[in-house]
Write a protein that holds these residues in place. Structure first.
Motif, mmCIF file in Angstrom:
data_model
loop_
_atom_site.group_PDB
_atom_site.id
_atom_site.type_symbol
_atom_site.label_atom_id
_atom_site.label_comp_id
_atom_site.label_asym_id
_atom_site.label_seq_id
_atom_site.Cartn_x
_atom_site.Cartn_y
_atom_site.Cartn_z
ATOM 1 N N TRP A 589 68.303 5.877 30.198
ATOM 2 C CA TRP A 589 68.982 6.849 31.064
ATOM 3 C C TRP A 589 69.806 7.795 30.199
ATOM 4 O O TRP A 589 70.940 7.507 29.874
ATOM 5 N N GLY A 590 69.207 8.891 29.813
ATOM 6 C CA GLY A 590 70.015 9.855 29.081
ATOM 7 C C GLY A 590 69.291 10.680 28.056
ATOM 8 O O GLY A 590 69.759 11.739 27.668
ATOM 9 N N LEU A 591 68.149 10.221 27.560
ATOM 10 C CA LEU A 591 67.410 11.003 26.579
ATOM 11 C C LEU A 591 66.378 11.885 27.274
ATOM 12 O O LEU A 591 65.930 11.607 28.381
ATOM 13 N N GLY A 592 65.998 12.951 26.583
ATOM 14 C CA GLY A 592 64.940 13.819 27.107
ATOM 15 C C GLY A 592 65.387 14.588 28.325
ATOM 16 O O GLY A 592 66.532 15.021 28.441
ATOM 17 N N ASN A 593 64.493 14.757 29.285
ATOM 18 C CA ASN A 593 64.759 15.584 30.471
ATOM 19 C C ASN A 593 65.155 14.735 31.677
ATOM 20 O O ASN A 593 64.724 14.990 32.786
ATOM 21 N N MET A 594 65.997 13.737 31.470
ATOM 22 C CA MET A 594 66.330 12.847 32.572
ATOM 23 C C MET A 594 67.331 13.484 33.540
ATOM 24 O O MET A 594 67.190 13.391 34.756
ATOM 25 N N PHE A 595 68.371 14.157 32.991
ATOM 26 C CA PHE A 595 69.395 14.750 33.838
ATOM 27 C C PHE A 595 69.640 16.192 33.417
ATOM 28 O O PHE A 595 69.547 16.531 32.241
ATOM 29 N N ASP A 596 69.941 17.014 34.396
ATOM 30 C CA ASP A 596 70.141 18.445 34.145
ATOM 31 C C ASP A 596 71.388 18.643 33.285
ATOM 32 O O ASP A 596 72.505 18.340 33.717
ATOM 33 N N PRO A 597 71.238 19.157 32.061
ATOM 34 C CA PRO A 597 72.412 19.321 31.191
ATOM 35 C C PRO A 597 73.375 20.396 31.681
ATOM 36 O O PRO A 597 74.532 20.427 31.262
ATOM 37 N N MET A 598 72.920 21.288 32.551
ATOM 38 C CA MET A 598 73.790 22.352 33.044
ATOM 39 C C MET A 598 74.655 21.898 34.218
ATOM 40 O O MET A 598 75.641 22.545 34.549
ATOM 41 N N ASP A 599 74.296 20.772 34.824
ATOM 42 C CA ASP A 599 75.044 20.277 35.982
ATOM 43 C C ASP A 599 76.137 19.333 35.494
ATOM 44 O O ASP A 599 76.102 18.126 35.734
ATOM 45 N N MET A 600 77.125 19.886 34.810
ATOM 46 C CA MET A 600 78.128 19.066 34.135
ATOM 47 C C MET A 600 79.218 18.560 35.077
ATOM 48 O O MET A 600 79.921 17.597 34.767
ATOM 49 N N ASP A 601 79.397 19.212 36.213
ATOM 50 C CA ASP A 601 80.494 18.843 37.109
ATOM 51 C C ASP A 601 80.116 17.769 38.123
ATOM 52 O O ASP A 601 80.973 17.266 38.837
ATOM 53 N N SER A 602 78.857 17.432 38.192
ATOM 54 C CA SER A 602 78.396 16.479 39.192
ATOM 55 C C SER A 602 78.734 15.044 38.782
ATOM 56 O O SER A 602 78.752 14.702 37.597
ATOM 57 N N ALA A 603 78.971 14.199 39.777
ATOM 58 C CA ALA A 603 79.165 12.770 39.503
ATOM 59 C C ALA A 603 77.856 12.104 39.123
ATOM 60 O O ALA A 603 77.841 11.053 38.474
ATOM 61 N N TRP A 604 76.744 12.704 39.519
ATOM 62 C CA TRP A 604 75.417 12.159 39.197
ATOM 63 C C TRP A 604 75.063 12.558 37.771
ATOM 64 O O TRP A 604 74.865 13.726 37.455
ATOM 65 N N SER A 605 75.004 11.574 36.893
ATOM 66 C CA SER A 605 74.713 11.833 35.491
ATOM 67 C C SER A 605 74.094 10.583 34.886
ATOM 68 O O SER A 605 73.920 9.559 35.556
ATOM 69 N N ALA A 606 73.815 10.670 33.595
ATOM 70 C CA ALA A 606 73.257 9.508 32.905
ATOM 71 C C ALA A 606 74.226 8.338 32.891
ATOM 72 O O ALA A 606 73.808 7.169 32.834
ATOM 73 N N GLU A 607 75.526 8.620 32.979
ATOM 74 C CA GLU A 607 76.511 7.549 32.843
ATOM 75 C C GLU A 607 76.489 6.583 34.026
ATOM 76 O O GLU A 607 76.702 5.387 33.851
ATOM 77 N N GLY A 608 76.258 7.085 35.233
ATOM 78 C CA GLY A 608 76.260 6.197 36.390
ATOM 79 C C GLY A 608 75.197 5.121 36.292
ATOM 80 O O GLY A 608 75.479 3.924 36.442
ATOM 81 N N LEU A 609 73.956 5.534 36.051
ATOM 82 C CA LEU A 609 72.870 4.562 35.929
ATOM 83 C C LEU A 609 73.022 3.693 34.690
ATOM 84 O O LEU A 609 72.651 2.512 34.695
ATOM 85 N N THR A 610 73.566 4.267 33.603
ATOM 86 C CA THR A 610 73.760 3.477 32.383
ATOM 87 C C THR A 610 74.825 2.406 32.597
ATOM 88 O O THR A 610 74.647 1.250 32.187
ATOM 89 N N CYS A 611 75.927 2.774 33.243
ATOM 90 C CA CYS A 611 76.972 1.781 33.524
ATOM 91 C C CYS A 611 76.448 0.682 34.455
ATOM 92 O O CYS A 611 76.721 -0.513 34.245
ATOM 93 N N TYR A 612 75.684 1.082 35.476
ATOM 94 C CA TYR A 612 75.132 0.090 36.397
ATOM 95 C C TYR A 612 74.165 -0.847 35.674
ATOM 96 O O TYR A 612 74.215 -2.081 35.853
ATOM 97 N N THR A 613 73.277 -0.306 34.851
ATOM 98 C CA THR A 613 72.304 -1.133 34.125
ATOM 99 C C THR A 613 73.005 -2.059 33.147
ATOM 100 O O THR A 613 72.612 -3.221 32.973
ATOM 101 N N THR A 614 74.064 -1.563 32.490
ATOM 102 C CA THR A 614 74.831 -2.415 31.581
ATOM 103 C C THR A 614 75.480 -3.570 32.340
ATOM 104 O O THR A 614 75.474 -4.722 31.886
ATOM 105 N N TYR A 615 76.025 -3.253 33.511
ATOM 106 C CA TYR A 615 76.616 -4.298 34.357
ATOM 107 C C TYR A 615 75.577 -5.359 34.714
ATOM 108 O O TYR A 615 75.852 -6.568 34.638
ATOM 109 N N ARG A 616 74.388 -4.921 35.082
ATOM 110 C CA ARG A 616 73.330 -5.867 35.450
ATOM 111 C C ARG A 616 72.946 -6.749 34.263
ATOM 112 O O ARG A 616 72.712 -7.957 34.417
ATOM 113 N N MET A 617 72.881 -6.149 33.090
ATOM 114 C CA MET A 617 72.495 -6.923 31.913
ATOM 115 C C MET A 617 73.588 -7.911 31.521
ATOM 116 O O MET A 617 73.305 -9.069 31.177
#
Length: 733
Positions: A589-617
């Motif tokens: 969650w975060g490399l390549g074209n996964m999330f729009d780099p111009m949408d910087m103000d949104s809560a939806w980003s690579a960090e949300g899914l990364t934090c959730y996946t880390t929690y699961r692991m």
């Protein structure tokens, strides 16, 4: 004369106060002025060298310049205050006196610099530990800190000599400094007080950014020395004003000529800087690929011998292409190369042929046109060399093309030229490169390909042979350690490359085991990475100069991911191991074209899914209690505070604040939403869709979805649609 002036300065208490304040000025870089980039919005995270050397040195450069500008004006004004101008001019010429005072001020500033470096050395060594580097410490303080102080002294002295008033001189210096900190801040050649330094490296070298900052200050040194020499012509003489004194002093023709020569030298240095290209400011994406390839010329193979020079940062090479032509006449073909390189020779089958370098530059590339002879088959050999230039659009974040005795980054056309409009003769193009490196350096080829030691040379260098298909290669070289990590679930062997300087930290983290467990978990629950390669996957630590990226069989790990500051970032996990997992999960969650780099103000980003996946692991590896304490409870506490925030409850007051404070507050609120609110929402979605297995199936589908070429990014709406939920369903209040 200098001795008398220096003695007077050292007997004065204000001089020692200036030295003391300069010695203490690095404190500002640890607290209020931290110009280096942070890779986290939740807390300030940069490299250890950046935190404890570069930031203090940069802050000391700003404050030290201000302190010595004040000392300079006060020192020069003392004669006017005492009414002693007539006597001093009778004892020595104004130029001699001005030079003596300037020299004495320079010596005092050098003394303050020496005290600063000696005073902060023990503390810096204790903070950096095994990654402390004496040479890096010395150069960063000299370039980042001391580089600004003589410039401030020269400007303040020159202005005072021209107008003769302390208040106006200090006002003009304040304006000069403010320009550097504001209007000129984005122009690396003009910001004399605060050089554009994006980051510095712990594990590798920083020579290129140090040379860039030193070059900028050398340019200003020439300009301000010329300005100071011109100001000496305005020193008051014989009771005359500025203009009368100028007409009197200008009779010594050598002085204005020398001043003019220095100013011309500064202009030449400014225009002829070797670090950045002259690409068009508009990004021309059509330039990336030719509109059509030549149908009459094809390439069946390429070979290059490349020799980087770590002492000068330059690259020299010879590239050969096996070409086949179906046209029985001369024809032109285009090649691309880095704008800093010169083409010294082009030969076809051993004979010199004409070529022409085009003046236009686009996207850090320049083209040159070669006139091929009418031969059906030929070997085209191109000899080239030079200092690689970086893209001018990244002028405020230089340092990517590092070539030193510690680390080298050689990418694409910085390695060798490539044909622009010539296609392959077959479906693929075999490529071979012999890279000559210092004996202690290990090259790492990015992507699928092979690397082997070809020979050891008599001069202490080694020649490495690399084979990879295509016109381009990307190579990183340094004192790398390679760990082989078998990952049975994914059916691959991970080659983990990291700097030897970072070995104690990596061993303490058991980073190899973290890599194995993360890849196994994410492959099983999300899906295999598309760039695993054929059984071997290279994970390469690179010098910090931007985010990571991935390709066929390789992926980049930014050194910022493994600094002690980042590993202590509670927003990414409650322990060093959990933060390591977080950074590795970003490979999904975060490399390549996964999330729009111009949408910087949104809560939806690579960090949300990364934090959730880390929690699961962490939940799977360490249990429910550890996962709840380190993640869920921490998320909930941060979100509760967020919803109680005054500016969240009353956004109309936020919009009424000055823009500077709006950005600061919005940034602090955004990271809470990305690192805390969004993973909580994803966890709530997990409960609503039926549990972990159902969520795994949804995330695997989103991860492996077919991309829309017009907008390939994963959106929040797609996530909600896949879960069959609405935004209201995931409200946390």
């Amino acid at each position: 004369m200098i001795g008398l002036e220096l003695s007077w300065l050292l007997r004065n208490r204000l001089t020692w106060l200036a030295i003391l304040l300069t010695t203490l000025s690095p404190l500002a870089g640890l607290t209020v002025y931290r110009p280096l980039f942070s890779n986290s919005e939740s807390s300030y995270v940069t490299t250890m060298q950046g935190m404890y050397v570069a930031n203090p040195a940069l802050a000391a450069g700003v404050l030290g310049a201000v302190i010595f500008a004040l000392l300079t004006v006060w020192s020069l004004d003392r004669i006017r205050r005492g009414g002693m101008e007539a006597l001093t001019h009778a004892a020595a010429s104004p130029l001699t006196m001005a030079a003596a005072r300037l020299g004495a001020l320079f010596l005092v500033s050098a003394l303050a610099q020496a005290f600063t470096m000696l005073a902060w050395l023990p503390w810096t060594v204790s903070r950096l530990g095994v990654i402390f580097d004496q040479e890096s410490y010395l150069f960063q303080y000299l370039v980042f800190m001391y580089g600004s102080i003589p410039l401030a002294v020269l400007f303040a002295a020159a202005v005072y000599q021209m107008i003769g008033r302390a208040d106006l001189s200090l006002s003009l210096f304040a304006a000069f400094a403010t320009l550097s900190l504001t209007v000129w801040r984005g122009n690396w050649q003009l910001c004399w007080l605060n050089p554009c330094v994006w980051t510095v490296s712990d594990d590798f070298s920083n020579y290129r950014i140090l040379w860039s900052a030193a070059y900028m200050r050398g340019t200003w040194l020439a300009a301000l020395t010329g300005f100071w020499m011109f100001s000496c012509l305005c020193v008051r003489r014989y009771g005359k004003g500025a203009i009368g004194s100028l007409l009197c002093n200008i009779r010594r023709i050598y002085q204005p000529l020398f001043a003019a020569a220095l100013l011309v030298c500064a202009v030449v240095l400014y225009v002829g800087q070797p670090f950045l290209d002259h690409s068009s400011p508009e990004i021309n994406y059509d330039f990336l690929f030719p509109q059509e390839y030549l149908e009459t010329v094809t390439c069946s193979g390429r070979y290059a011998q490349v020799r980087p020079d770590p002492k000068t940062g330059r690259v020299y090479g010879r590239a050969c292409f096996q070409l086949h032509s179906t046209l029985a006449q001369e024809q032109n073909v285009r090649f691309l190369i880095n704008p800093g390189y010169e083409i010294t020779s082009v030969q076809a089958s051993g004979k010199e042929i004409p070529f022409m370098v085009e003046s236009e530059q686009e996207m850090n590339e320049k083209a040159f046109v070669v006139t091929l002879p009418a031969d059906p088959d030929m070997e085209l050999a191109i000899e080239y060399g030079g200092y690689p230039r970086e893209w001018n659009l990244a002028s405020d974040s230089q340092g990517a093309l590092e070539i030193s005795n510690v680390y080298m980054s050689l990418e694409n056309d910085c390695l060798s030229p490539s044909p622009y409009d010539i296609g392959y003769q077959g479906e693929t193009l075999p490529g071979v490169m012999d890279l000559i490196l210092p004996g202690h350096m290990t090259p790492v080829l990015f992507g699928a390909g092979t690397t082997r030691l070809l020979q050891e040379n008599g001069d202490g260098t080694k020649t490495w042979r690399m084979e990879q298909e295509g016109y381009h290669m990307i190579v990183y070289a340094g004192d790398y350690i390679r760990q082989e990590i078998p990952v049975e679930t994914a059916g691959i062997i991970v080659h983990f490359y990291y700097s030897r300087r970072h070995e104690p930290i990596m061993e303490a983290l058991d980073a190899a085991e973290m890599v194995r467990e993360t890849i196994e978990f994410c492959t099983e629950h999300i899906g295999p990475l598309s760039f695993y390669g054929d059984g071997v996957f290279n994970l390469i630590e690179r010098r910090s100069d931007g985010g990571g990226y991935a390709g066929d069989g390789a992926s980049i790990a930014n050194e910022l991911d493994f600094t002690m500051q980042n590993l202590s970032n509670n927003a990414k996990g409650g322990s060093f191991a959990q933060v390591t997992i977080h950074e590795l999960v970003h490979q999904w969650w975060g490399l390549g074209n996964m999330f729009d780099p111009m949408d910087m103000d949104s809560a939806w980003s690579a960090e949300g899914l990364t934090c959730y996946t880390t929690y699961r692991m962490v939940k799977e590896l360490y249990g429910q209690r550890e996962a709840k304490t380190s993640f869920v409870d921490a998320w909930q506490e941060a979100v509760d505070d967020y919803y109680k925030s005054f500016y969240v409850r009353h956004p109309e007051y936020l919009s009424a604040l000055p823009e500077k404070y709006q950005k600061q507050i919005a940034g602090s609120l955004r990271w809470i939403r990305q690192y805390n609110e969004m993973p909580l929402k994803i966890r709530k979605a997990e409960e609503l869709v039926g549990g972990q297995e159902a969520m795994d199936e949804i995330l695997a589908g989103l991860f492996g979805r077919e991309l829309n070429p017009e907008y390939p990014y994963l959106t929040y709406e797609e996530f909600l649609e896949a879960c069959h939920l609405t935004e209201e369903d995931l409200n946390l209040e």
